[in-house]
Design a protein around this motif. Structure first.
Motif, PDB file in Angstrom:
ATOM      1  N   MET A 191      -5.534   1.371   3.476  1.00 13.45           N
ATOM      2  CA  MET A 191      -5.835   0.023   3.967  1.00 13.45           C
ATOM      3  C   MET A 191      -7.184  -0.008   4.673  1.00 13.45           C
ATOM      4  SD  MET A 191      -2.143  -1.106   5.562  1.00 13.45           S
ATOM      5  CE  MET A 191      -2.960  -2.358   6.553  1.00 13.45           C
ATOM      6  N   ILE A 192      -7.396   0.974   5.548  1.00 14.05           N
ATOM      7  CA  ILE A 192      -8.656   1.045   6.284  1.00 14.05           C
ATOM      8  C   ILE A 192      -9.821   1.271   5.328  1.00 14.05           C
ATOM      9  CG2 ILE A 192      -9.954   2.407   7.972  1.00 14.05           C
ATOM     10  CD1 ILE A 192      -7.236   2.899   9.401  1.00 14.05           C
ATOM     11  N   ASP A 193      -9.619   2.136   4.351  1.00 18.58           N
ATOM     12  CA  ASP A 193     -10.655   2.398   3.352  1.00 18.58           C
ATOM     13  C   ASP A 193     -11.087   1.107   2.661  1.00 18.58           C
ATOM     14  OD1 ASP A 193     -11.993   4.587   1.437  1.00 18.58           O
ATOM     15  OD2 ASP A 193     -11.115   3.008   0.195  1.00 18.58           O
ATOM     16  N   GLU A 194     -10.124   0.273   2.319  1.00 21.43           N
ATOM     17  CA  GLU A 194     -10.444  -1.004   1.663  1.00 21.43           C
ATOM     18  C   GLU A 194     -11.307  -1.876   2.568  1.00 21.43           C
ATOM     19  OE1 GLU A 194      -7.642  -4.686   0.861  1.00 21.43           O
ATOM     20  OE2 GLU A 194      -7.357  -3.153  -0.699  1.00 21.43           O
ATOM     21  N   LYS A 195     -10.987  -1.898   3.851  1.00 16.66           N
ATOM     22  CA  LYS A 195     -11.768  -2.705   4.798  1.00 16.66           C
ATOM     23  C   LYS A 195     -13.168  -2.132   4.988  1.00 16.66           C
ATOM     24  CE  LYS A 195      -8.916  -5.837   5.160  1.00 16.66           C
ATOM     25  NZ  LYS A 195      -9.278  -7.184   4.658  1.00 16.66           N
ATOM     26  N   ILE A 196     -13.294  -0.805   4.949  1.00 18.33           N
ATOM     27  CA  ILE A 196     -14.622  -0.200   5.050  1.00 18.33           C
ATOM     28  C   ILE A 196     -15.487  -0.636   3.871  1.00 18.33           C
ATOM     29  CG2 ILE A 196     -15.864   2.003   4.917  1.00 18.33           C
ATOM     30  CD1 ILE A 196     -13.593   3.214   6.606  1.00 18.33           C
ATOM     31  N   GLY A 197     -14.882  -0.711   2.695  1.00 16.35           N
ATOM     32  CA  GLY A 197     -15.623  -1.195   1.529  1.00 16.35           C
ATOM     33  C   GLY A 197     -16.124  -2.617   1.728  1.00 16.35           C
ATOM     34  N   GLN A 198     -15.306  -3.474   2.307  1.00 17.58           N
ATOM     35  CA  GLN A 198     -15.704  -4.856   2.557  1.00 17.58           C
ATOM     36  C   GLN A 198     -16.786  -4.943   3.625  1.00 17.58           C
ATOM     37  OE1 GLN A 198     -12.024  -6.877   3.433  1.00 17.58           O
ATOM     38  NE2 GLN A 198     -11.168  -6.446   1.406  1.00 17.58           N
ATOM     39  N   GLN A 204       7.352   9.146   6.329  1.00 18.53           N
ATOM     40  CA  GLN A 204       6.404   9.030   7.441  1.00 18.53           C
ATOM     41  C   GLN A 204       4.981   9.295   6.965  1.00 18.53           C
ATOM     42  OE1 GLN A 204       5.950  12.266  10.309  1.00 18.53           O
ATOM     43  NE2 GLN A 204       6.299  10.814  11.973  1.00 18.53           N
ATOM     44  N   ARG A 205       4.813  10.368   6.195  1.00 16.17           N
ATOM     45  CA  ARG A 205       3.468  10.723   5.730  1.00 16.17           C
ATOM     46  C   ARG A 205       2.948   9.692   4.732  1.00 16.17           C
ATOM     47  NH1 ARG A 205       1.258  16.629   5.738  1.00 16.17           N
ATOM     48  NH2 ARG A 205       2.736  16.464   7.455  1.00 16.17           N
ATOM     49  N   ALA A 206       3.810   9.191   3.864  1.00 21.37           N
ATOM     50  CA  ALA A 206       3.389   8.176   2.895  1.00 21.37           C
ATOM     51  C   ALA A 206       2.890   6.927   3.602  1.00 21.37           C
ATOM     52  CB  ALA A 206       4.550   7.837   1.963  1.00 21.37           C
ATOM     53  N   TYR A 207       3.587   6.511   4.643  1.00 26.38           N
ATOM     54  CA  TYR A 207       3.172   5.322   5.391  1.00 26.38           C
ATOM     55  C   TYR A 207       1.850   5.567   6.119  1.00 26.38           C
ATOM     56  CZ  TYR A 207       7.535   2.750   4.619  1.00 26.38           C
ATOM     57  OH  TYR A 207       8.584   2.058   4.056  1.00 26.38           O
ATOM     58  N   TYR A 222       0.807  -1.217   0.000  1.00 24.99           N
ATOM     59  CA  TYR A 222       0.000   0.000   0.000  1.00 24.99           C
ATOM     60  C   TYR A 222       0.844   1.272   0.000  1.00 24.99           C
ATOM     61  CZ  TYR A 222      -3.958  -3.045   1.045  1.00 24.99           C
ATOM     62  OH  TYR A 222      -4.920  -4.012   0.977  1.00 24.99           O
ATOM     63  N   THR A 223       2.142   1.147   0.241  1.00 22.04           N
ATOM     64  CA  THR A 223       2.987   2.336   0.363  1.00 22.04           C
ATOM     65  C   THR A 223       3.553   2.815  -0.962  1.00 22.04           C
ATOM     66  OG1 THR A 223       5.000   1.030   0.751  1.00 22.04           O
ATOM     67  CG2 THR A 223       3.668   1.614   2.681  1.00 22.04           C
ATOM     68  N   LYS A 224       3.666   1.914  -1.939  1.00 22.32           N
ATOM     69  CA  LYS A 224       4.405   2.223  -3.163  1.00 22.32           C
ATOM     70  C   LYS A 224       3.918   3.493  -3.850  1.00 22.32           C
ATOM     71  CE  LYS A 224       6.034   0.104  -7.474  1.00 22.32           C
ATOM     72  NZ  LYS A 224       5.635   1.192  -8.378  1.00 22.32           N
ATOM     73  N   SER A 225       2.628   3.610  -4.073  1.00 21.43           N
ATOM     74  CA  SER A 225       2.118   4.760  -4.824  1.00 21.43           C
ATOM     75  C   SER A 225       2.311   6.059  -4.045  1.00 21.43           C
ATOM     76  CB  SER A 225       0.644   4.565  -5.175  1.00 21.43           C
ATOM     77  OG  SER A 225      -0.141   4.501  -4.007  1.00 21.43           O
TER      78      SER A 225
END
Length: 477
Positions: A278-285, A268-271, A213-216
């Protein structure tokens, strides 16, 4: 006869800034599911917490009173009661999955079921308390990544709390809470009306997202506020002391640097932002699971956070200040069947105002001593109490904010004043001319009358509060 009251889902993240949702005007974010809530719901763009740390903010939210009323000013203060008890007594099935940060951790708080997941890095407080997440890791023969292990890294002293999650992806704290929530929804016999509170531990530090999730974000040009020597020179001594303390003590696995490089701050900010995605993805689920089970046919979903994070802005680590990066949080109310879509409410509200809003949606009477006000009139666009002229926040002395007994903020649309008890220094900002809160007007003689006016607002607020809650009983703690 079936109870026709709506299911209520309250999702709370920990330490999430307002500027972390794409649809709210921040194009560097990747938050498709929160964007959906914004498009299909009502956003409160000026909602402010009542305390810049977890426990007092959450206690205020779930009680409907300011910290000076609850007596809960810091993270170690006990709180055992909440308005969830009223929902439970009225017939709601009340479930908490994830973080609530009650003290003690397993306080029932009115819930029929609690699946407790606490801070990712517990050290001074509850270090050997094993929550649902610890047990899951233990069942896999693993131990969570935490301060005692991070300290063994050669790069610990300059990562600013930003580390890669190296254990299985599904065992990351936020993945675990999201997955446990969908498991509960899919496995537990459907029960309505339901009050489901989901508490994600992130993006609170350590800033430890799953690497994919950090790459972009690492490749993006992220907006990072410059910290100048002139701004620091204008800050109260209390804050300068706290900066020094945070550079000497590694709270939440962060070795804070007084002068980090732009590369260190960018990582730090990217992480941090990757953890939000990550949380957004879980909210979708979670939304998908709720929809499949039929819960969303009659539901109100509210998304928010308990406070923000400076992330080095203004020269500070985490919270414990009254800058808008800390005290302003996202609040989205989603119910396409009941409320307007793609609407923004710009009036001032406090995070605790969610409490009476939920009670009124559930048809439960609100205590007349509540200092929180309902958002329901503005949501339904019907007559009722209007938004606030001022919002307030308080923070007591603790292990981090050591230099003052009590810090108090008053804020209007135009002005902000921060008062330090027993100190002649403070902060005051003209938010229209200086929205970044750089130029401290407190010591400037030409602003003395404006400062006095705001101090009088603060005084009258405290006097009115003490009178209003004269019949309130302290057994809420």
């Amino acid at each position: 006869m079936k109870d026709q009251r709506p299911n209520i889902i309250l999702i709370i993240t920990d330490q999430q800034r307002y500027d972390t949702i794409h649809a709210l005007g921040f194009p560097y974010m990747e938050t498709p599911n929160l964007d959906r809530l914004v498009r299909e719901g009502t956003t409160f763009s000026n909602c402010f917490i009542t305390a810049p740390s977890c426990v007092p903010s959450r206690a205020s939210l779930f009680n409907g009173y300011y910290p000076h009323t609850t007596g809960i000013f810091r993270n170690t203060d006990t709180w055992r009661r909440s308005w969830v008890e009223k929902l439970s007594e009225s017939g709601y099935h009340c479930v908490n999955i994830g973080k609530m940060h009650t003290v003690p951790f397993e306080t029932p708080l009115g819930f029929h079921e609690r699946y407790v997941v606490e801070n990712k890095d517990r050290y001074l407080e509850g270090r050997y308390y094993f929550d649902e997440w610890d047990k899951a890791l233990g069942a896999h023969g693993l131990v969570k990544q935490q301060r005692v292990l991070y300290r063994q890294r050669k790069d610990y002293s300059y990562r600013l709390g930003a580390f890669e999650w190296e254990l299985p992806e599904e065992l990351h704290a936020d993945m675990f809470v999201g997955n446990m929530t969908t498991w509960w929804i899919n496995s537990y016999p459907q029960t309505e009306p339901l009050f489901l509170q989901v508490g994600f531990p992130g993006p609170h530090p350590p800033y430890d997202p799953v690497p994919g999730y950090t790459k972009s974000y690492l490749e993006k040009d992220l907006p990072i506020m410059e910290v100048t020597s002139e701004e620091l020179a204008d800050q109260p001594e209390v804050f300068l002391q706290m900066r020094k303390h945070n550079s000497e003590v590694d709270h939440d696995s962060i070795v804070y640097l007084l002068n980090p490089t732009i590369e260190q701050r960018h990582r730090q900010r990217a992480y941090y932002l990757a953890n939000v995605t990550m949380i957004d993805e879980k909210i979708g689920q979670i939304l998908e699971a709720l929809g499949t089970k039929g819960y969303l046919e009659n539901a109100v979903l509210i998304f928010t956070s308990d406070h923000g994070d400076c992330l080095g802005d203004h020269g500070h680590s985490q919270k414990w200040t009254m800058y808008d990066t800390v005290v302003r949080v996202p609040v989205i109310v989603w119910s396409p069947q009941k409320f307007a879509k793609n609407r923004t409410v710009e009036g001032l509200y406090q995070l605790m105002d969610i409490g009476p809003t939920i009670l009124e949606i559930a048809g439960v009477s609100t205590p007349r001593t509540f200092e929180a006000i309902s958002m329901l009139p503005i949501l339904t666009e019907s007559p009722g109490e209007e938004a606030r002229e001022f919002v307030f926040a308080e923070q007591g002395q603790d292990d981090i904010l050591q230099g003052v007994e009590l810090m108090t903020m008053v804020r209007s649309k135009k002005w902000k004043l921060v008062h330090f008890l027993g100190s002649t220094s403070g902060q005051m900002f003209d938010l229209e001319k200086d929205p970044s809160e750089i130029c401290n007007l407190w010591p400037k003689p030409e602003y003395a009358s404006q400062k006095q006016e705001l101090l009088e607002v603060m005084r009258n607020w405290l006097l009115r509060s003490h009178y209003r809650i004269k019949e309130w009983k302290s057994d809420w703690r």
